[in-house]
Design an enzyme around this catalytic site. Structure first.
Site, PDB file in Angstrom:
ATOM      1  N   SER A  30       0.672  -1.104   0.080  1.00  0.00           N
ATOM      2  CA  SER A  30       0.074  -0.065  -0.125  1.00  0.00           C
ATOM      3  C   SER A  30       0.828   1.031  -0.220  1.00  0.00           C
ATOM      4  O   SER A  30       0.357   2.432  -0.163  1.00  0.00           O
ATOM      5  CB  SER A  30      -0.817  -0.021   1.200  1.00  0.00           C
ATOM      6  N   GLY A  31       1.903   1.154   0.596  1.00  0.00           N
ATOM      7  CA  GLY A  31       2.857   2.373   0.513  1.00  0.00           C
ATOM      8  C   GLY A  31       3.003   2.834   1.896  1.00  0.00           C
ATOM      9  O   GLY A  31       3.877   3.832   2.241  1.00  0.00           O
ATOM     10  N   GLY A  32       2.379   2.314   2.981  1.00  0.00           N
ATOM     11  CA  GLY A  32       2.238   2.832   4.263  1.00  0.00           C
ATOM     12  C   GLY A  32       3.551   2.781   4.764  1.00  0.00           C
ATOM     13  O   GLY A  32       4.004   3.960   5.436  1.00  0.00           O
ATOM     14  N   ASP A  68      -1.517   1.077   6.545  1.00  0.00           N
ATOM     15  CA  ASP A  68      -1.277   1.057   7.945  1.00  0.00           C
ATOM     16  C   ASP A  68      -0.368   2.057   8.417  1.00  0.00           C
ATOM     17  O   ASP A  68       0.189   2.782   7.903  1.00  0.00           O
ATOM     18  CB  ASP A  68      -0.757  -0.481   8.325  1.00  0.00           C
ATOM     19  N   ASP A  94       8.872 -11.376   1.684  1.00  0.00           N
ATOM     20  CA  ASP A  94       9.428 -10.376   0.703  1.00  0.00           C
ATOM     21  C   ASP A  94      10.530  -9.601   1.227  1.00  0.00           C
ATOM     22  O   ASP A  94      10.513  -9.575   2.264  1.00  0.00           O
ATOM     23  CB  ASP A  94       8.377  -9.295  -0.041  1.00  0.00           C
ATOM     24  N   CYS A 148      22.439 -22.604 -10.339  1.00  0.00           N
ATOM     25  CA  CYS A 148      21.820 -21.674 -11.240  1.00  0.00           C
ATOM     26  C   CYS A 148      22.644 -21.154 -12.526  1.00  0.00           C
ATOM     27  O   CYS A 148      23.939 -21.855 -12.510  1.00  0.00           O
ATOM     28  CB  CYS A 148      21.716 -20.288 -10.296  1.00  0.00           C
ATOM     29  N   CYS A 176      26.266 -19.889 -11.441  1.00  0.00           N
ATOM     30  CA  CYS A 176      27.261 -21.003 -10.836  1.00  0.00           C
ATOM     31  C   CYS A 176      27.518 -21.970 -11.971  1.00  0.00           C
ATOM     32  O   CYS A 176      28.745 -22.429 -11.934  1.00  0.00           O
ATOM     33  CB  CYS A 176      26.510 -21.572  -9.877  1.00  0.00           C
ATOM     34  N   HIS A 228      21.777 -15.391  -9.171  1.00  0.00           N
ATOM     35  CA  HIS A 228      22.177 -16.414  -8.237  1.00  0.00           C
ATOM     36  C   HIS A 228      21.415 -16.187  -6.735  1.00  0.00           C
ATOM     37  O   HIS A 228      20.888 -17.253  -6.276  1.00  0.00           O
ATOM     38  CB  HIS A 228      23.748 -16.314  -7.704  1.00  0.00           C
TER      39      HIS A 228
HETATM   40 ZN   LIG Z   1      24.214 -19.929  -8.111  1.00  0.00          ZN
END
Ligand SMILES: [Zn+2]
Length: 379
Positions: free
Chosen positions: A93-95, A146, A269, A309, A312, A338
């Site tokens: 929301s940016g709160g 919030d 996150d 990955c 790597c 990575h």
């Molecule tokens: Zn990697």
């Protein structure tokens, strides 16, 4: 299909595996969501994110509202089309940004007034205006506005901020009900309450009683000791509706993620994994390393020998150090790939361990390796 379903619970901890179903994606939890604050996960193309297996990323209303503006995104056909991302988007929301970035702001019962960090212009966010804007840009999961408070506020201050957050939560739900959506969109409430358990409990129970699709835990990881973060998190999760997915806002370090999963967190996150990539740091099986160190000059091994990955499989520490030292853009790109792969694999392994009934053992093994101080050892 039901938005959230718990598929398996761990017997010894509160860890669990679940499934989120949005109108765009099926997402297994626990899930790590890369942060795409301004409509891009820094240094990663959407094709990279698909390849890494991500089904959901974040956008931030505060930043998108200021630049390029909601109307630009709406006229492009929504945020997904604007940024060319076909899976889900959770919008904050940016709160948090209003309270952390804007030096000049005023909080009223109706909303919050703030000055733009870019040009100093005045703006006013209300609980209903942030929901309306998130609907206009086509968010799959919206967050309520919030009031975020800094660490160590007193009882009275914490309580009045929590009460305002609860009032705003009710107004947010009303706002969402009044908007007719062409595509299904979910809405999460946020539990605040600082570090005072009595207020946390009050908030957790109040938010749980409201008609939200998920519950976020806000106001943690704001400068306090990690042990306190986890104590308050564990306590709070014991008072939320466990039928709904729980989301820890702003946590992304491997050990923190695994501990929070053990208390029952389903979603994470954090901007840190992509930010450290641009500073030359990488998570590895044996701890975090920084590629700029001289020990890597002649090190032709991959960043992490246990990692599959793209970075790597194809590049050495020596080359990555050279790129970083030469300030080449590719340095950020390869390290971002990575680090995102590493976190995604970590939550995938966590899910697998819960399914197999060995989550505690998995965490113990991971911790033993990870705290091995990789920068000082040769592997
Ligand atoms: Zn990697």
């Amino acid at each position: 299909m039901k938005f959230f379903k718990v598929l398996k619970k761990d017997l010894k901890t509160n860890a669990r595996v679940g499934r989120l179903v949005t109108s765009r994606s099926i997402i297994l939890t626990p899930v790590f969501m890369p942060v795409g604050t301004k409509g891009t996960v820094k240094a990663a193309k959407v094709e990279d994110l698909y390849e890494l297996g991500f089904k959901i990323i974040l956008g931030n209303l505060y930043h998108l509202y200021l630049q390029p503006g909601i109307e630009v995104i709406e006229k492009a056909g929504g945020l997904h089309r604007f940024i060319n991302w076909k899976e889900s988007i959770l919008t904050d929301s940016g709160g948090y940004q209003v309270f952390s970035l804007s030096k000049i702001r005023r909080v009223y019962d109706e909303g919050v007034e703030f000055k733009s960090i870019t040009d100093g212009s005045s703006h006013f966010f209300t609980p209903s205006s942030v929901i309306e804007m998130q609907c206009r840009i086509g968010s799959d999961i919206m967050m309520v506005l919030d009031e975020c408070i800094s660490f160590n506020k007193d009882y009275q201050y914490t309580l009045s901020a929590a009460q305002r957050t609860l009032k705003w939560a009710r107004l947010s739900l009303e706002a969402k009900k009044s908007i007719s959506l062409t595509r299904d969109s979910k809405i999460f409430g946020i539990v605040q309450g600082g570090f005072i358990k009595e207020i946390r409990k009050y908030c957790a129970e109040s938010i749980s009683q409201m008609d939200f699709d998920g519950i976020a835990i806000g106001g943690l990881s704001v400068g306090e000791e990690r042990a306190l973060t986890m104590e308050i998190l564990d306590f709070t999760l014991n008072h939320v509706d466990r039928e709904k997915p729980s989301y820890f806002m702003g946590l992304g370090d491997p050990l923190g993620v695994l501990e929070a999963i053990s208390y029952g967190i389903d979603m994470f996150d954090c901007a840190m994994p992509t930010r450290i990539s641009r500073n030359g740091s990488a998570f590895t099986t044996y701890g975090k390393i920084n590629i700029k160190k001289s020990i890597y000059t002649y090190d032709y091994n991959p960043l992490d020998e246990k990692c599959d990955c793209y970075t790597c499989k194809n590049y050495s520490r020596s080359y990555l150090k050279h790129l970083y030292k030469s300030k080449e853009i590719l340095s950020s790109i390869l390290l971002t790939i990575h680090n995102l792969y590493f976190l995604n694999k970590l939550v995938e392994n966590a899910r697998y361990a819960v399914m197999k009934g060995c989550y505690e053992e998995f965490v113990r093994n991971f911790k033993r390796n990870y705290t091995n101080n990789a920068d000082n050892k040769k592997h």
